[in-house]
Write an enzyme that holds these catalytic residues in place. Structure first.
Site, PDB file in Angstrom:
ATOM      1  N   SER A 110       0.819  -1.209   0.000  1.00  0.00           N
ATOM      2  CA  SER A 110       0.000   0.000   0.000  1.00  0.00           C
ATOM      3  C   SER A 110       0.853   1.259   0.000  1.00  0.00           C
ATOM      4  O   SER A 110       0.336   2.370   0.013  1.00  0.00           O
ATOM      5  CB  SER A 110      -0.927   0.000   1.213  1.00  0.00           C
ATOM      6  OG  SER A 110      -0.181  -0.189   2.405  1.00  0.00           O
ATOM      7  N   HIS A 137     -39.212  24.948 -10.253  1.00  0.00           N
ATOM      8  CA  HIS A 137     -39.288  24.158 -11.498  1.00  0.00           C
ATOM      9  C   HIS A 137     -38.468  24.807 -12.616  1.00  0.00           C
ATOM     10  O   HIS A 137     -38.742  24.574 -13.789  1.00  0.00           O
ATOM     11  CB  HIS A 137     -40.731  23.979 -11.979  1.00  0.00           C
ATOM     12  CG  HIS A 137     -41.689  23.572 -10.901  1.00  0.00           C
ATOM     13  ND1 HIS A 137     -42.006  22.256 -10.636  1.00  0.00           N
ATOM     14  CD2 HIS A 137     -42.382  24.316 -10.008  1.00  0.00           C
ATOM     15  CE1 HIS A 137     -42.865  22.209  -9.616  1.00  0.00           C
ATOM     16  NE2 HIS A 137     -43.109  23.453  -9.219  1.00  0.00           N
ATOM     17  N   SER A 180     -13.363  27.187 -27.355  1.00  0.00           N
ATOM     18  CA  SER A 180     -13.602  26.000 -28.155  1.00  0.00           C
ATOM     19  C   SER A 180     -12.624  26.005 -29.313  1.00  0.00           C
ATOM     20  O   SER A 180     -12.295  27.053 -29.861  1.00  0.00           O
ATOM     21  CB  SER A 180     -15.037  26.011 -28.680  1.00  0.00           C
ATOM     22  OG  SER A 180     -15.130  25.204 -29.844  1.00  0.00           O
ATOM     23  N   LYS A 191     -17.299  30.660 -28.385  1.00  0.00           N
ATOM     24  CA  LYS A 191     -17.574  29.946 -27.138  1.00  0.00           C
ATOM     25  C   LYS A 191     -16.688  30.387 -25.981  1.00  0.00           C
ATOM     26  O   LYS A 191     -15.530  30.728 -26.147  1.00  0.00           O
ATOM     27  CB  LYS A 191     -17.353  28.431 -27.347  1.00  0.00           C
ATOM     28  CG  LYS A 191     -18.381  27.764 -28.225  1.00  0.00           C
ATOM     29  CD  LYS A 191     -19.751  27.629 -27.577  1.00  0.00           C
ATOM     30  CE  LYS A 191     -19.784  26.506 -26.554  1.00  0.00           C
ATOM     31  NZ  LYS A 191     -19.581  25.195 -27.157  1.00  0.00           N
ATOM     32  N   GLU A 241     -18.310  23.055 -14.489  1.00  0.00           N
ATOM     33  CA  GLU A 241     -18.719  21.704 -14.906  1.00  0.00           C
ATOM     34  C   GLU A 241     -17.938  20.643 -14.132  1.00  0.00           C
ATOM     35  O   GLU A 241     -18.483  19.606 -13.738  1.00  0.00           O
ATOM     36  CB  GLU A 241     -18.500  21.536 -16.412  1.00  0.00           C
ATOM     37  CG  GLU A 241     -19.415  22.423 -17.243  1.00  0.00           C
ATOM     38  CD  GLU A 241     -18.987  22.486 -18.695  1.00  0.00           C
ATOM     39  OE1 GLU A 241     -19.216  21.507 -19.419  1.00  0.00           O
ATOM     40  OE2 GLU A 241     -18.405  23.501 -19.099  1.00  0.00           O
TER      41      GLU A 241
HETATM   42  N1  ARG Z   1      -1.179  -1.351   5.344  1.00  0.00           N
HETATM   43  C1  ARG Z   1      -2.148  -1.861   6.274  1.00  0.00           C
HETATM   44  C2  ARG Z   1      -3.457  -1.092   6.112  1.00  0.00           C
HETATM   45  O1  ARG Z   1      -3.441  -0.086   5.506  1.00  0.00           O
HETATM   46  C3  ARG Z   1      -1.639  -1.684   7.661  1.00  0.00           C
HETATM   47  C4  ARG Z   1      -2.181  -2.653   8.656  1.00  0.00           C
HETATM   48  C5  ARG Z   1      -1.659  -4.010   8.394  1.00  0.00           C
HETATM   49  N2  ARG Z   1      -2.002  -4.946   9.407  1.00  0.00           N
HETATM   50  C6  ARG Z   1      -1.904  -6.247   9.268  1.00  0.00           C
HETATM   51  N3  ARG Z   1      -2.258  -6.988  10.236  1.00  0.00           N
HETATM   52  N4  ARG Z   1      -1.548  -6.746   8.118  1.00  0.00           N
HETATM   53  O2  ARG Z   1      -4.490  -1.524   6.574  1.00  0.00           O
END
Ligand code: ARG
Length: 482
Positions: free
Chosen positions: A47, A180, A301, A307, A314
């Protein structure tokens, strides 16, 4: 708020022939693992590509944890000093863009801890005593959401200030009020803008409610059951600005309701911004021409030279889609998880980071547009008078002056509108004789209520659009916002 992750993750699309070649065993739990994960395992598991956004919170949390470990005697003062210095050096390294983020170390928590040990040796290995990544990530993420709440609150206040400033200036300038999207009754442009100030004030109330509820500290819950070490959870909670430690260790590591609440309020705020954005789009269009946006907030545009497109508005309108998606996405991730932690929860961060960033951008763009736009007051005044916008004022006059029951007054007014329509004129352009042909008791006095300004000035009920009300409300908001 998520960082570009190209530099630290292998390509997903084509993992190549070495997909099953195991990297070296993980340094943090290598004891039980003979070999490292398959490349694709690392790819799905890591992560760090997005959770490095938590680095500041992670270091804050570790500093508070280490200080507590030293205070209760679980680590020595020397170790704590080394940990503190090491973490500060790591913060500087990350700040400078010199930190060697490694996907093999999975997430921000292990990246920082491994680097700490690399820098200070033995003492670094003591930091994780009486703590787990489960309470660590829950703490970091709460801190991150709390910071995001504070930032968004300041931005919402800024937008309110921009709107109220405009409202004070245009407290008496008429525009058509719609129901409306049909012309209903005249209102003032200032009144219309202050409606959004009220909505944003409630959005800020929701931000503060969410902040109050999330402000409890998970750290010390450890993996799920608490710890046998004599930790001082209240000390850590206070150091991190939390009101108190969370009372149940299972709850502390496994709920993400604070993130969901944040996304829910973000979705509501984005919906408010989207409505204003939609109005800006309509008001800019040639048939309306109520406002003009400058080059700063429009695009041209490539084919139609005339335009001037309100792209920023938007996009504010469109950002709502991803914020709603983030809420539904995380609700779906969480709904079937047994207590306590499961890796599913790692999917909590990207939607929150993305939604916070989208909302921040939308607030900034909206404040920019509100300050940039030029109201075409003459055009709005003209439109406010069209479409028999003062018909209700006429009916009210019949009730007040002739004592007609409102339903009867409504009927008489309807006939007068039909007469004016057939003649191709406004109500104020009918002659008294023409009016009396429909209701003989009508007198010259009726003409005093048919003008837009008279109509506006008469709406003095609390919360109504009378210019004096609007000016007072705008002043009060500006004062409150400082
Ligand atoms: N990277 C993990 C998360 O974002 C951290 C916690 C990981 N814990 C574990 N028991 N693997 O959730």
């Amino acid at each position: 708020m998520t960082d570009d992750n190209k530099t630290i993750r292998p390509g997903v699309a084509n993992p190549g022939p070495d997909v099953n070649r195991p990297p070296a065993a993980n340094q943090q739990w290598g004891g039980r693992f003979a070999a490292g994960p398959a490349t694709i395992m690392q790819e799905i598991n890591a992560s760090i590509g997005f959770d490095r956004a938590l680095w500041r919170q992670d270091i804050r949390g570790s500093l508070a944890h280490a200080a507590m470990l030293a205070k209760v005697g679980i680590i020595t003062g020397e170790d704590e000093a080394a940990i503190r210095a090491g973490l500060m050096a790591i913060a500087a390294e990350i700040e400078a863009g010199d930190f060697p983020f490694a996907a093999a170390l999975e997430d921000i928590h292990m990246n920082i801890e491994a680097r700490l040990t690399e820098r200070i040796g033995e003492a670094g290995k003591r930091l994780h005593t009486a703590r787990s990544r489960n309470d660590q990530v829950a703490t970091d993420f709460r801190l991150w959401v709390r910071d995001a709440i504070d930032g968004l609150d300041a931005q919402a206040a800024d937008l309110m200030r921009a709107l109220a400033t405009r409202a004070a200036k245009h407290a008496a300038d008429p525009m058509p009020g719609f129901t409306h999207l049909q012309t209903a009754q005249p209102v003032t442009f200032g009144h219309h803008l202050l409606a959004y100030v009220e909505m944003l004030a409630r959005d800020r109330g929701r931000l503060m409610d969410a902040r109050r509820r999330l402000n409890e500290c998970p750290l010390g819950a450890a993996a799920l059951a608490g710890t046998s070490f004599p930790i001082d959870r209240a000390m850590v909670a206070a150091a991190l600005g939390f009101d108190e430690p969370m009372a149940n260790s299972l709850d502390a590591v496994s709920d993400r309701d604070f993130a969901l609440e944040f996304l829910a309020l973000a979705a509501i705020m984005a919906m408010h911004l989207s409505r204003l954005a939609e109005e800006i789009v309509i008001w800019c269009s040639a048939p309306y021409r109520f406002i003009t946006l400058s080059d700063a907030f429009t695009t041209g545009s490539s084919i139609m030279p005339q335009k001037r497109n309100p792209d920023a508005a938007e996009l504010v309108r469109a950002k709502t889609g991803r914020i709603n998606g983030a809420l539904i996405g995380l609700l779906t991730v969480m709904k079937g998880l047994p207590l306590a932690y499961a890796k599913d929860m790692q999917e909590d961060k990207e939607p929150v980071f993305d939604a916070a960033r989208a909302l921040s951008l939308a607030l900034a763009a909206m404040a920019g547009m509100v300050r940039d736009l030029r109201p075409e007051t003459a055009r709005m005044r003209e439109a406010a008078g069209a479409g028999f916008a003062t018909a209700t004022d006429l009916a009210d006059w019949l009730v007040r002056t002739l004592r007609l029951p409102f339903r009867e007054a409504h009927h008489v007014t309807g006939r007068l509108v039909a007469r004016a329509e057939a003649k191709g004129v406004d109500l104020a352009d009918l002659t008294l004789a023409e009016m009396q042909a429909i209701e003989p008791r009508i007198t010259e006095g009726v003409f005093s209520v048919l003008g837009i300004d008279a109509s506006l000035a008469s709406r003095v009920s609390f919360g109504g659009t009378a210019p004096e009300n609007v000016a007072r409300a705008a002043r009060a908001w500006l004062e409150a916002l400082g």
